[in-house]
Structure formats: C-alpha cells, structure tokens
Write a protein that holds these residues in place. Structure first.
Motif: not given
Length: 253
Positions: A48, A50, A52, A68-70
């Motif tokens: 992952r 991420q 933020e 937030t983008h993940e």
C-alpha cells in the motif's frame, strides 16, 4: 458556484491552520474471499501507498480537515497453490472533525464524520473464461476518530497517534448470484446491482503510528495498520482483511 466557493474557503483556511502532510508505504498480509469468483479463501501479500493532508485549525478554529488517498496491490493464492488472485484498489476519504487539546497541549482528540469511496478489482487466474474477474465500487459515510499524544524522550518530542475510520451507511456495486458481467453490461440486465450497506456488516480501518522528529519540520513515521472490509451483497460473501506495517514521513507546514 457560490456555495462551493464558501465551502472551499472554510475548509482551506478561513482561520489560521497547521498543516501536516504524511506519505507512507505499507506491506503486510492479506486474507480475501469473494464467493462470486471462488468459495476458497486466498492469502498472500499486499502493498500500500498512502498520502494524507491534515489541516488543524488553531486559536478559535476547532475543526480539522483530513484528505486521504490510498492505492494498494494484492497478490494471493489458495491453499492448494494452484490458483492465484491479483487485486488492486484506490481509496479516497475526506473527513471533518472537531478537535480538543488537553494536558498542556500534549493530547489531541479528534471526532467527526467522513465520506469514503473505493474502487477496485480482483482477477482470478484459476477461473479461465468463467467469471475471471470482479469489480468493486463502494461509497459510504461514517465516523472518523483520532488521537495524538506527544511526550519527550531523549530531548525529542515523540508523537504516538491512533486513527480509526468506521463506514456506517452507504452503497456498493455487486453482481447478483449467478449473474455474469455480460448480462449486466452487454445486455443491460439490471438485477439489484446497487446494494445498500449498513452497520450490520462490520468494517473498520485503524492504525497506530509513532512519529520521531528527524528535522525541525519533518518526522519519521513507523506504525501498524489493520483494515477489515466485508460485505454480503446479493447472497454473496466478500471480505478483505489486512494487517501490515507502515513506514513514512510526516512534514509540518
């Protein structure tokens, strides 16, 4: 247009704000199930990334905004090691929280609401041309909780953080039991493919982090992330359980 401009003005800086930009990488174990593709559980590794952005109001502004983008990629296999799944998702979350500062500015507590949207896919190598892939799409509102505690150790201000996102109500896309994607998208046969979701199906994303300063405005972040997603749409069962470690940096602006 006028309402949009007002909301943007409020969220981006009507009061003085403290901004934290955090980027982190994660890797861990995944346990997945989607009975549309297979009755078997698949286990493997997930990666992952991420990003933020958190804006904390100061002085008279007690609101915090978190964006937030993940993105994630998962490689899993069945028990017999003769079937493999490749999965990926993009997750977007926007939260507005009230925050309280306690214990001489050492403890910060956040509580509020959020909207969360996720799109993703899974490809099963064992299925051939018979339902080889599955698409995912969810949109939900829920609770967003967080807390930070700062203490001094070896002349450094160490910050321990906790964050939890709990989707409560929303909707998701799902084929019906036995329905093919050909029926949905080529023939246009709708069969309850937009399903409502509620708190009856438990979902929770939580992480614990430790930020260690390395410069005046930069900290090294270490942590643990647990993500539980599950659903039972249209007599199908789905779950995605993830446990992993995170490593990243947090920059104060």
């Amino acid at each position: 247009m006028r309402l949009t401009a007002i909301l943007l003005f409020v969220s981006m800086g009507m009061f003085a704000q403290k901004t934290t930009v955090a980027t982190q990488l994660g890797v861990g174990g995944a346990n997945t199930l989607d009975t549309y593709l297979s009755p078997e559980k698949y286990r493997g590794t997930e990666w992952r990334v991420q990003s933020e952005v958190r804006r904390d109001g100061v002085k008279h502004d007690k609101l915090t905004y978190a964006l937030t983008h993940e993105a994630a990629f998962t490689y899993t296999h069945n028990r017999a090691l003769n079937g493999y799944q490749y999965s990926g998702h993009y997750d977007f979350s926007y939260a507005i929280m009230r925050h309280w500062v306690l214990l001489d500015d050492k403890l910060s507590i956040y509580a509020g609401g959020m909207v969360d949207a996720l799109v993703g896919f899974t490809y099963n190598s064992h299925n051939g041309n018979n339902n080889p892939a599955q698409g995912y799409g969810t949109l939900a509102v829920g609770a967003h909780l967080a807390a930070n505690y700062t203490f001094s150790l070896f002349n450094r201000n160490i910050t321990v953080g906790y964050e939890a996102r709990y989707p409560m109500l929303g909707m998701m896309f799902s084929p019906n039991y036995g329905q093919s994607y050909y029926e949905m998208f080529t023939r246009g046969d709708y069969d309850h493919n937009i399903v409502c979701t509620s708190m009856g199906t438990f979902q929770l994303r939580q992480q614990i982090t430790v930020d260690v300063p390395v410069r005046n405005n930069m900290s090294l972040r270490l942590g643990y992330l647990n993500d539980v997603r599950q659903a039972t749409p249209n007599n199908l069962k789905q779950h995605h359980y993830y446990n992993g470690v995170v490593l990243g940096v947090a920059i104060m602006k």
